[in-house]
Design an enzyme around this catalytic site. Structure first.
Site, short mmCIF file in Angstrom:
data_model
loop_
_atom_site.label_atom_id
_atom_site.label_comp_id
_atom_site.label_asym_id
_atom_site.label_seq_id
_atom_site.Cartn_x
_atom_site.Cartn_y
_atom_site.Cartn_z
N LYS A 187 0.85 -1.20 0.00
CA LYS A 187 0.00 0.00 0.00
C LYS A 187 0.88 1.24 0.00
O LYS A 187 1.71 1.42 0.89
CB LYS A 187 -0.92 0.04 1.23
CG LYS A 187 -1.95 1.17 1.12
CD LYS A 187 -2.66 1.48 2.40
CE LYS A 187 -1.90 2.42 3.31
NZ LYS A 187 -1.66 3.76 2.73
N GLU A 263 10.25 0.56 10.34
CA GLU A 263 11.24 1.62 10.09
C GLU A 263 10.56 2.92 10.52
O GLU A 263 9.69 3.40 9.82
CB GLU A 263 11.53 1.63 8.59
CG GLU A 263 12.75 2.37 8.20
CD GLU A 263 13.98 1.62 8.61
OE1 GLU A 263 14.63 2.12 9.52
OE2 GLU A 263 14.26 0.56 8.03
N CYS A 297 13.49 10.22 7.74
CA CYS A 297 13.46 9.61 9.07
C CYS A 297 14.82 9.78 9.74
O CYS A 297 14.91 9.85 10.96
CB CYS A 297 13.08 8.14 8.97
SG CYS A 297 13.95 7.28 7.67
N GLU A 394 10.27 14.37 16.81
CA GLU A 394 10.56 14.43 15.38
C GLU A 394 9.68 15.49 14.72
O GLU A 394 8.46 15.45 14.84
CB GLU A 394 10.28 13.06 14.74
CG GLU A 394 10.58 13.04 13.26
CD GLU A 394 10.47 11.64 12.66
OE1 GLU A 394 9.39 11.03 12.77
OE2 GLU A 394 11.45 11.17 12.08
P1 NAI Z 1 1.82 7.61 9.02
O1 NAI Z 1 2.61 6.71 9.87
O2 NAI Z 1 0.40 7.89 9.40
O3 NAI Z 1 1.81 7.09 7.49
C1 NAI Z 1 2.73 6.19 6.92
C2 NAI Z 1 1.99 5.08 6.20
O4 NAI Z 1 1.21 4.35 7.15
C3 NAI Z 1 0.98 5.55 5.14
O5 NAI Z 1 0.97 4.63 4.08
C4 NAI Z 1 -0.34 5.49 5.88
O6 NAI Z 1 -1.45 5.32 5.04
C5 NAI Z 1 -0.14 4.26 6.74
N1 NAI Z 1 -0.99 4.20 7.92
C6 NAI Z 1 -1.50 5.23 8.66
N2 NAI Z 1 -2.26 4.77 9.66
C7 NAI Z 1 -2.25 3.41 9.58
C8 NAI Z 1 -2.86 2.37 10.34
N3 NAI Z 1 -3.62 2.64 11.39
N4 NAI Z 1 -2.62 1.09 9.97
C9 NAI Z 1 -1.84 0.80 8.93
N5 NAI Z 1 -1.25 1.75 8.16
C10 NAI Z 1 -1.45 3.04 8.49
O7 NAI Z 1 2.60 8.98 8.93
P2 NAI Z 1 2.06 10.42 8.49
O8 NAI Z 1 0.82 10.79 9.22
O9 NAI Z 1 2.03 10.49 7.04
O10 NAI Z 1 3.23 11.33 9.06
C11 NAI Z 1 3.28 11.61 10.45
C12 NAI Z 1 4.68 11.63 10.96
O11 NAI Z 1 5.25 10.35 10.82
C13 NAI Z 1 5.63 12.55 10.25
O12 NAI Z 1 5.52 13.85 10.71
C14 NAI Z 1 6.93 11.91 10.59
O13 NAI Z 1 7.33 12.33 11.87
C15 NAI Z 1 6.63 10.43 10.63
N6 NAI Z 1 6.97 9.76 9.36
C16 NAI Z 1 8.12 9.04 9.31
C17 NAI Z 1 8.52 8.46 8.13
C18 NAI Z 1 9.77 7.67 8.04
O14 NAI Z 1 10.38 7.64 6.97
N7 NAI Z 1 10.17 6.97 9.09
C19 NAI Z 1 7.75 8.61 6.89
C20 NAI Z 1 6.51 9.33 7.06
C21 NAI Z 1 6.17 9.89 8.26
#
Ligand code: NAI
Ligand code: MG
Length: 496
Positions: A187, A263, A297, A394
């Site tokens: 996804k 990650e 990240c 972060e």
């Molecule tokens: P997120 O963790 O909500 O989204 C990342 C992925 O997880 C997306 O594909 C989203 O659709 C999916 N997701 C969201 N809720 C889920 C659930 N309950 N079950 C399964 N999958 C789910 O992150 P978001 O809201 O886009 O960003 C928030 C913060 O997360 C950012 O400000 C940053 O601090 C961190 N982040 C870290 C990343 C990294 O590379 N480690 C990448 C993106 C965000």
């Protein structure tokens, strides 16, 4: 709604697939839902794509299961490798299209997007090379036994990726999974579905059998949660927020105890010692925090500088920061584009306000850039203390803090004072300092005299709350293989 649409970007015109990619076909979702993806540079919708719900996840998992137990099992390891290599070639052939999609949908500068495409191709080709080199052991326990291990695929893998490197995360996830003989339901992030769908088209062109790689556009709480709770998914790999990472682990625990790799976030220290080459250090510190608009990240968001060079460093770093051009991702001299979404923009501005309120000093930046698009001025905070939110949480934007330290011991203590442990860096010309400090840092990657220089041949992942497991390199293959021990007895019956 259509399954394909012509899109015109400032550099290329191309056919964008819009459907869910299941069994090598682009299809509409069962519930007929769609959602729009936004261009973060002008806040306008680009196009709507079909949305996966729980029912579509089920269909994709069935396709992946059928392929796993049928055609994919019959495919030789070297043919798996050949397919990945072909896919890498197609990424390179279509670099201008893939990079333009990435710039349009995510907002990253075109030159950086091209780098992402090349790294994605490199990663796929690298794992193509591994496909026929995954070997077990023969273990000599006793003359009466032949004991050996097989490294078998884990099965159907659910993969959930974020929006900061849409294509690169696609490749990091799919490369090792497919090389090791698994099938995949991936996804993409709801903010950036487009490059993953275009890459799906290339999957078919490369000749992958139907059902091996399935790509779904959809939301976390719907399709993402359906993946993490699914009873017929054997493993889930996730990149994103620590909060959602925890929920993935809980979902695995509550459902079928699927294997989990995570990650997650970081708050990585970037340490500058007084003997560092200051020109190089400034350049890497700048790249460490502002690359990809701070949406990494592993961003070097906590800069620690020795007190003897602190004033000089700040003056030079401010100057360097102001030289970064913020603007249109399609202009060749742009270094920083818009943040990915309104939500991320608001989160980052919230942190900036919080930093100001808590008494930190804004050395430069601290406000929105322009009046259209999600642009934020590169921002440096000084005069911070270790407990401030902007030092501990972060931010995921072009915002950093600079702290002073008096000696190596203090630098290490401050560097490790975080719940995270994804990355860190040390700038020094002294090899002993470099090695001592690298050993003392609790982080999955330590860069010495560079920053953000991830390579697909070397592992990447986090200590502490930054995650579980390692991606990239040969280490990633461990996440995608089950080890089976076979013991063949060659002697007489033992127990009568
Ligand atoms: P997120 O963790 O909500 O989204 C990342 C992925 O997880 C997306 O594909 C989203 O659709 C999916 N997701 C969201 N809720 C889920 C659930 N309950 N079950 C399964 N999958 C789910 O992150 P978001 O809201 O886009 O960003 C928030 C913060 O997360 C950012 O400000 C940053 O601090 C961190 N982040 C870290 C990343 C990294 O590379 N480690 C990448 C993106 C965000
Ligand atoms: Mg978008």
């Amino acid at each position: 709604m259509a399954l394909v649409q012509e899109i015109t970007t400032p550099t290329v015109k191309y056919e964008q697939p819009l459907g869910l990619f299941i069994n090598n076909e682009f299809v509409k979702g069962v519930d007929g839902k769609t959602f729009e993806t936004i261009n973060p540079a002008d806040e306008k919708p680009i196009v709507a794509v079909h949305e996966a719900t729980e029912k579509d996840v089920d269909i994709a998992v069935k396709a992946a299961r059928t392929a796993l137990e049928g055609v994919w099992k019959e495919t030789t390891p070297s043919n798996r490798g050949r397919l990945l290599t072909k896919l890498a070639d197609l990424f390179e052939r279509d670099i201008d299209i893939l990079a333009a999609i990435e710039s349009l949908d995510n907002g990253k500068p075109l030159s950086q997007a091209k780098g992402d495409v090349l790294n994605s191709a490199g990663c796929l080709r690298y794992y193509g090379g591994w496909a026929d080199k995954i070997v077990g052991q023969t273990i000599d326990t006793d003359p009466n036994y032949l004991t050996y291990t097989r490294h078998e695929p884990v099965g159907v893998c659910g993969q959930i990726i974020p929006w900061n490197f849409p294509l690169l995360m696609w490749a990091w996830k799919i490369g090792p999974a497919v090389a090791a003989g698994n099938t995949v339901v991936l996804k993409t992030a709801e903010q950036t579905p487009l490059s993953g769908l275009y890459a799906a088209k290339l999957v078919k062109e490369a000749g992958f059998p139907p059902g091996v790689i399935n790509i779904l556009s959809g939301f976390g709480k719907v399709a993402g949660a359906a993946i993490s709770h699914h009873m017929d998914i054997d493993k889930v790999a996730f990149t994103g927020s620590t909060l959602v990472g925890r929920s993935i682990l809980q979902a695995a625990a509550k459902s079928n105890l699927k294997k989990v790799t995570l990650e997650l976030g970081g708050k990585s220290p970037n340490i500058v010692f007084p003997d560092a080459n200051i020109d190089n250090a400034i350049s890497w510190v700048n790249f460490g925090i502002y690359f990809n608009h701070g949406q990494c990240c592993c961003a070097g968001s906590r800069i620690l500088v020795h007190e003897s060079i602190y004033d000089k460093f700040l003056e030079r770093f401010k100057e360097r920061t102001l030289a970064n051009k913020v603007g249109n991702p399609f202009e060749s001299d742009t270094f920083q584009g818009p943040q990915v979404s309104q939500l991320q923009f608001d989160r980052i501005m919230g942190y900036i306000e919080d930093g100001k309120k808590s008494g930190a000093k804004v050395l430069t930046g601290g406000a929105r850039h322009g009046d259209k698009g999600y642009f934020i001025q590169p921002t440096i905070f000084t005069d911070v203390n270790e407990n401030m939110k902007i030092v501990q949480e972060e931010i995921f934007g072009p915002v950093c803090t600079v702290q002073k330290f008096k000696d190596e011991e203090e630098a290490i203590r401050i560097a490790n004072k975080t719940v995270y442990g994804l990355a860190a860096a040390v700038h020094t010309e002294n090899i002993n300092t470099a090695i001592r400090v690298s050993n003392a840092l609790r982080a999955g990657t330590v860069w010495v005299n560079n920053y953000n220089m991830i390579h697909y041949q070397s592992p990447f992942g986090g200590y502490k709350e930054s995650g579980l497991g390692r991606e990239l390199g040969s280490y990633a293959l461990e996440n995608y293989t089950e080890v089976k021990t076979v013991r063949i007895y060659l002697g007489e019956a033992l127990f009568g």
